[in-house]
Each structure stands twice: as C-alpha cells, then as structure tokens.
Design a protein around this motif. Structure first.
Motif, PDB file in Angstrom:
ATOM      1  N   SER A   1     -13.541  -0.743   3.714  1.00 28.90           N
ATOM      2  CA  SER A   1     -12.945  -1.302   2.625  1.00 28.90           C
ATOM      3  C   SER A   1     -12.436  -0.314   1.732  1.00 28.90           C
ATOM      4  CB  SER A   1     -14.265  -2.225   1.577  1.00 28.90           C
ATOM      5  OG  SER A   1     -15.089  -1.189   1.209  1.00 28.90           O
ATOM      6  N   ILE A   2     -12.584   0.817   1.738  1.00 26.73           N
ATOM      7  CA  ILE A   2     -11.969   1.806   0.710  1.00 26.73           C
ATOM      8  C   ILE A   2     -10.545   2.258   1.219  1.00 26.73           C
ATOM      9  CG2 ILE A   2     -12.275   3.901   2.277  1.00 26.73           C
ATOM     10  CD1 ILE A   2     -13.407   5.527  -0.040  1.00 26.73           C
ATOM     11  N   ALA A   3     -10.022   1.269   2.033  1.00 21.72           N
ATOM     12  CA  ALA A   3      -8.655   1.552   2.528  1.00 21.72           C
ATOM     13  C   ALA A   3      -7.805   0.309   2.088  1.00 21.72           C
ATOM     14  CB  ALA A   3      -8.291   1.458   3.913  1.00 21.72           C
ATOM     15  N   SER A   4      -8.494  -0.587   1.143  1.00 25.26           N
ATOM     16  CA  SER A   4      -7.839  -1.860   0.761  1.00 25.26           C
ATOM     17  C   SER A   4      -6.949  -1.636  -0.445  1.00 25.26           C
ATOM     18  CB  SER A   4      -8.905  -2.955   0.481  1.00 25.26           C
ATOM     19  OG  SER A   4      -9.755  -3.081   1.584  1.00 25.26           O
ATOM     20  N   TRP A   5      -5.851  -2.765  -0.496  1.00 33.62           N
ATOM     21  CA  TRP A   5      -5.056  -2.970  -1.814  1.00 33.62           C
ATOM     22  C   TRP A   5      -4.308  -1.615  -2.081  1.00 33.62           C
ATOM     23  CZ3 TRP A   5      -4.013  -7.637  -1.375  1.00 33.62           C
ATOM     24  CH2 TRP A   5      -4.865  -8.455  -1.343  1.00 33.62           C
ATOM     25  N   PRO A   6      -3.618  -0.861  -1.187  1.00 32.03           N
ATOM     26  CA  PRO A   6      -3.342   0.690  -1.237  1.00 32.03           C
ATOM     27  C   PRO A   6      -1.946   0.508  -2.316  1.00 32.03           C
ATOM     28  CG  PRO A   6      -2.357  -0.498   0.843  1.00 32.03           C
ATOM     29  CD  PRO A   6      -3.316  -1.280   0.474  1.00 32.03           C
ATOM     30  N   THR A   7      -1.530  -0.820  -2.753  1.00 30.83           N
ATOM     31  CA  THR A   7      -0.641  -0.513  -3.867  1.00 30.83           C
ATOM     32  C   THR A   7      -1.282  -0.634  -5.193  1.00 30.83           C
ATOM     33  OG1 THR A   7      -0.228  -2.920  -3.677  1.00 30.83           O
ATOM     34  CG2 THR A   7       1.237  -1.472  -2.338  1.00 30.83           C
ATOM     35  N   TRP A   8      -2.508  -0.967  -5.089  1.00 28.62           N
ATOM     36  CA  TRP A   8      -3.262  -1.105  -6.420  1.00 28.62           C
ATOM     37  C   TRP A   8      -3.775   0.004  -6.727  1.00 28.62           C
ATOM     38  CZ3 TRP A   8      -7.837  -5.003  -7.051  1.00 28.62           C
ATOM     39  CH2 TRP A   8      -8.000  -5.126  -8.653  1.00 28.62           C
ATOM     40  N   PRO A   9      -3.516   0.998  -7.915  1.00 33.71           N
ATOM     41  CA  PRO A   9      -3.974   2.309  -8.085  1.00 33.71           C
ATOM     42  C   PRO A   9      -5.405   2.008  -8.773  1.00 33.71           C
ATOM     43  CG  PRO A   9      -1.684   2.103  -8.811  1.00 33.71           C
ATOM     44  CD  PRO A   9      -2.198   0.651  -8.404  1.00 33.71           C
ATOM     45  N   LYS A  10      -5.545   1.126  -9.353  1.00 29.12           N
ATOM     46  CA  LYS A  10      -6.906   0.826  -9.969  1.00 29.12           C
ATOM     47  C   LYS A  10      -8.085   0.840  -8.978  1.00 29.12           C
ATOM     48  CE  LYS A  10      -6.896  -0.901 -14.198  1.00 29.12           C
ATOM     49  NZ  LYS A  10      -7.015  -2.004 -15.153  1.00 29.12           N
ATOM     50  N   TYR A  11      -7.601  -0.020  -7.948  1.00 28.45           N
ATOM     51  CA  TYR A  11      -8.806  -0.247  -6.702  1.00 28.45           C
ATOM     52  C   TYR A  11      -9.588   1.143  -6.446  1.00 28.45           C
ATOM     53  CZ  TYR A  11     -10.801  -2.118  -2.697  1.00 28.45           C
ATOM     54  OH  TYR A  11     -12.051  -2.619  -1.804  1.00 28.45           O
TER      55      TYR A  11
END
Length: 275
Positions: free
Chosen positions: A105-115
């Motif tokens: 899950s740490i790889a999720s939403w790579p274009t969302w910096p806040k994630y």
C-alpha cells in the motif's frame, strides 16, 4: 467467514486490489484475531468507504491495496486519485480515524504527494520527485529470510519478542525516518546490490539491478505516526503466506489493530496535531 458478525468489539474495513495476493490466506489473518470483524472491499469500490459518513461504521481502515498504477503499460501509467476520494480521505483524517497501511500500500497513488506524507514514506515504481528532491525507483526482493528487531513502544510491542526470524519480501524504499516512530527494523542491508529495480521490472526486466545505483535506504520495517487527528501504523511485512503464517507478524498485526481502534490512539493523534 460466511456469517455476518454484529458483536465484535472492533470492526475493520479492508481495502484490497492492485497487487497480487493470496485472498484466502490473507483473510485468514483476520479470522484469527479475537473480537474483530472485517469487511473486505476491492478498489475502486472501496474508495467510497473513506467518506466519513460511511467510515463511521468501522473502527479501523486497513489498506492492502495499490491503486494509482496501471500495469497494462510498460512502464506502468500513473493514475491520479479522484478528487472526491482525496477530499473524503482528508476529511476522515481531520475527523480522526485509525489507519493501518500494509506492505504494498505504500506504493499507492504515486501522483498524490500528500499520500506519502500520510503513510510516512513511498515505494516508487518509476524515478520521481519526493519532498522536492529527485529519487530513483525503489527496490524489491522476494523470500528474504532476515532477523527483525522490535522497538518497544507501548501496547504495539506487547507479546512480541525482542528479535525474531521472518521470511518475506523486502523493499528498498523511501522512509521519512525523522517523522515516524520505529516499531520494527531489519538486519538485511538496505543497499542496491541486495535488491532489484522496480523500474526494470515495470519494463519486463524482472530481477535486475543493472545500472541502478540506488543509495542506501532505511531498515525500518514498521512505524507509527499521526496525520491531522488520525493515528497511523505502517507495516512493511505481509507479501504472502510465509509472512501471514508467522506468529510474530500475526501478533504485531493484532496489536496494531487494537491500538488504532482505541480511544487512546485517537487522543494521542489529536494531542500531536494540537502541539
């Protein structure tokens, strides 16, 4: 579990899909945690469950998903998260809700910096920028047998030995060490010679670290942190049955769920947010 559990003390919403996993073996992990019921929802449908209105029926959200990457292309295409999901997620974090991030899950939403700021780090499938600096793609290695060391921190370490053996996939990834409280670390050296490039794998070159001078990484395997008013735990362990069947991983998982679902953890996160 075929029956609906209405009586357990803690209720989990588990978000999955985006990365291969053994569904039955993974579900069995939660069957064996006493006084916990769970509902597994796949991406993208699980995004609706981050709305504070729907999330209130659950004590803890467990993320074992990996949205935001389309592996039908080489390299994988990066997908932006829907605006409503981002808004709901941030509202939930402000309200205060326990979140447990597992493994990929740490790889999720790579274009969302806040994630990455929410989780406390990032696994990168392609070279990218993180916190204003360029970063190489991350590394992976399957079936590594290593020794994990427990960092004592309250109830999260209860019943877990100081050290224990584990066989699992490991990552060479970005960890914001200064922003997290370590719970576990490993003795497998986090250097590029010991891992394979995720970017190579995304281009069909599995198990390659050629021309990949990734700098030395973190040996943190699990940590606690907060974001806004929400307590957060990340556990890097959990790739497959060899990890699922490890009793110490099972204990760490159950400890994290119990803590994240407690009034104590919510008060802790709120206090940190106010300081």
């Amino acid at each position: 579990m075929s029956r609906i559990d209405y009586t357990s003390d803690l209720k989990l919403l588990i978000s999955v899909k985006g990365h291969p996993y053994d569904r039955n073996a993974f579900a069995e992990l939660f069957e064996n945690i006493e006084d916990v019921s769970y509902t597994i929802v796949e991406q993208p449908a699980s995004q609706a469950m981050f709305s504070p209105i729907l999330a209130k029926d659950y004590d803890v959200h467990v993320l074992y998903d990996m949205p935001g990457l389309d592996f039908t292309t080489q390299p994988p295409s990066l997908i932006d998260p829907p605006e409503k999901f981002v808004s709901d997620f941030e509202d939930l974090l402000e309200l205060g809700h326990g979140l447990l991030f597992l493994h990929h899950s740490i790889a999720s939403w790579p274009t969302w910096p806040k994630y990455a700021e929410i989780v406390g780090g990032r696994f990168l499938y392609v070279p990218s920028e993180l916190r204003g600096r360029p970063c190489m793609d991350s590394g992976y290695r399957h079936d590594v047998t290593y020794t994990a060391k427990t960092h004592s921190w309250g109830a999260l370490a209860d019943g877990v030995p100081d050290t224990f053996s584990m066989t699992d996939e490991l990552y060479l990834y970005e960890v914001f060490e200064q922003d997290v409280i370590p719970l576990l670390s490993g003795n497998y050296p986090p250097i590029s010679d010991n891992f394979y490039s995720a970017a190579h794998a995304g281009l069909g070159r599995m198990f390659s670290n050629a021309d990949w001078p990734h700098p030395q990484g973190s040996n943190y395997l699990a940590w606690a942190k907060s974001y806004k008013n929400s307590p957060i735990v990340y556990i890097q362990m959990g790739d497959g049955p060899s990890a699922y069947e490890n009793p110490h991983f099972q204990k760490i998982l159950s400890n994290a769920i119990a803590w994240l679902g407690s009034a104590e953890s919510l008060a802790w996160a709120k206090k940190r947010n106010q300081s």
